[in-house]
Design a protein around this motif. Structure first.
Motif, PDB file in Angstrom:
ATOM      1  N   TYR A 138     -67.544 -17.339 -44.125  1.00 24.46           N
ATOM      2  CA  TYR A 138     -66.341 -16.601 -44.508  1.00 24.46           C
ATOM      3  C   TYR A 138     -66.212 -16.565 -46.022  1.00 24.46           C
ATOM      4  N   PHE A 139     -65.465 -15.588 -46.502  1.00 26.45           N
ATOM      5  CA  PHE A 139     -65.189 -15.439 -47.926  1.00 26.45           C
ATOM      6  C   PHE A 139     -63.690 -15.608 -48.109  1.00 26.45           C
ATOM      7  N   GLY A 140     -63.291 -16.486 -49.015  1.00 29.41           N
ATOM      8  CA  GLY A 140     -61.869 -16.732 -49.204  1.00 29.41           C
ATOM      9  C   GLY A 140     -61.580 -17.398 -50.522  1.00 29.41           C
ATOM     10  N   ARG A 141     -60.324 -17.733 -50.716  1.00 28.03           N
ATOM     11  CA  ARG A 141     -59.857 -18.318 -51.971  1.00 28.03           C
ATOM     12  C   ARG A 141     -60.332 -19.764 -52.123  1.00 28.03           C
ATOM     13  N   ASN A 142     -60.763 -20.069 -53.324  1.00 25.04           N
ATOM     14  CA  ASN A 142     -61.150 -21.426 -53.675  1.00 25.04           C
ATOM     15  C   ASN A 142     -59.883 -22.282 -53.756  1.00 25.04           C
ATOM     16  N   PRO A 143     -59.760 -23.339 -52.942  1.00 25.48           N
ATOM     17  CA  PRO A 143     -58.541 -24.148 -52.969  1.00 25.48           C
ATOM     18  C   PRO A 143     -58.361 -24.914 -54.282  1.00 25.48           C
ATOM     19  N   TYR A 144     -59.404 -25.011 -55.094  1.00 31.13           N
ATOM     20  CA  TYR A 144     -59.345 -25.742 -56.358  1.00 31.13           C
ATOM     21  C   TYR A 144     -59.219 -24.816 -57.566  1.00 31.13           C
ATOM     22  N   TRP A 145     -59.104 -23.526 -57.316  1.00 33.74           N
ATOM     23  CA  TRP A 145     -59.034 -22.545 -58.394  1.00 33.74           C
ATOM     24  C   TRP A 145     -57.697 -22.626 -59.117  1.00 33.74           C
ATOM     25  N   THR A 146     -57.744 -22.432 -60.419  1.00 30.30           N
ATOM     26  CA  THR A 146     -56.518 -22.354 -61.212  1.00 30.30           C
ATOM     27  C   THR A 146     -56.549 -21.049 -62.004  1.00 30.30           C
ATOM     28  N   PRO A 147     -55.399 -20.418 -62.211  1.00 31.67           N
ATOM     29  CA  PRO A 147     -55.353 -19.145 -62.940  1.00 31.67           C
ATOM     30  C   PRO A 147     -56.010 -19.258 -64.319  1.00 31.67           C
ATOM     31  N   GLY A 148     -56.682 -18.179 -64.683  1.00 30.58           N
ATOM     32  CA  GLY A 148     -57.368 -18.146 -65.965  1.00 30.58           C
ATOM     33  C   GLY A 148     -58.793 -18.643 -65.921  1.00 30.58           C
ATOM     34  N   ARG A 149     -59.251 -19.076 -64.769  1.00 34.04           N
ATOM     35  CA  ARG A 149     -60.627 -19.564 -64.628  1.00 34.04           C
ATOM     36  C   ARG A 149     -61.388 -18.682 -63.661  1.00 34.04           C
ATOM     37  N   ASP A 150     -62.690 -18.600 -63.843  1.00 30.23           N
ATOM     38  CA  ASP A 150     -63.541 -17.873 -62.907  1.00 30.23           C
ATOM     39  C   ASP A 150     -63.611 -18.646 -61.593  1.00 30.23           C
ATOM     40  N   GLY A 151     -64.101 -17.982 -60.571  1.00 32.77           N
ATOM     41  CA  GLY A 151     -64.310 -18.663 -59.298  1.00 32.77           C
ATOM     42  C   GLY A 151     -63.116 -18.687 -58.382  1.00 32.77           C
ATOM     43  N   GLU A 152     -62.330 -17.634 -58.406  1.00 36.89           N
ATOM     44  CA  GLU A 152     -61.152 -17.585 -57.549  1.00 36.89           C
ATOM     45  C   GLU A 152     -61.530 -17.555 -56.069  1.00 36.89           C
TER      46      GLU A 152
END
Length: 141
Positions: free
Chosen positions: A25-39
């Motif tokens: 599946y493709f989905g949101r990275n739970p560790y992502w923070t705004p302003g960073r790549d890898g959402e």
């Protein structure tokens, strides 16, 4: 670690995940923070059983997944844990539940080759010349 199987949690049916192919599946990275790549990233969930009689897995259970050989899975397949399924692991007697993520679908595909297999560590001996600087080696069968 043995008896790797696909696991499809209910959350994958939600709007936050897009099915790419069987078990991926493709989905949101739970560790992502705004302003960073890898959402967004690719994820898959697997179940497996610890083998407490195997090297590095002593005392292993769903509530205590041992570092050896689990860290080798993360390193060897270039994936990271995105969900620990704490509730499922807490309630389980022998089956461990984990979600793995990667920014590259090929890493997830490679990880899924463990389905139906065993992944375990054995101590190195003097005869293991290619592993002379290692304490153990990992076997997939």
């Amino acid at each position: 670690m043995k008896n790797f199987q696909n696991y499809t949690p209910e959350k994958y049916a939600g709007k936050d995940y897009q099915r790419i192919e069987d078990g991926i599946y493709f989905g949101r990275n739970p560790y992502w923070t705004p302003g960073r790549d890898g959402e967004d990233l690719f994820v898959t969930s697997l179940t497996f059983e610890m083998e407490p009689d195997c090297y590095g897995e002593e005392g292993g259970c769903p509530q205590n997944i041992t570092q050896v050989p689990f860290e080798n899975i993360l390193d060897d397949f270039s994936v990271f844990v995105t969900d620990f399924y704490d509730g499922l692991n807490q309630d389980s007697g022998k089956t461990c539940y984990q979600e793995f993520g990667s920014y590259k679908i090929e890493n997830i595909r490679n990880l899924r080759t463990l389905i139906g297999k065993r992944f375990y560590a054995v101590p190195c001996t003097e005869a293991d010349e290619e592993y002379e600087d290692e304490e153990y080696k990992v076997i997939i069968e």
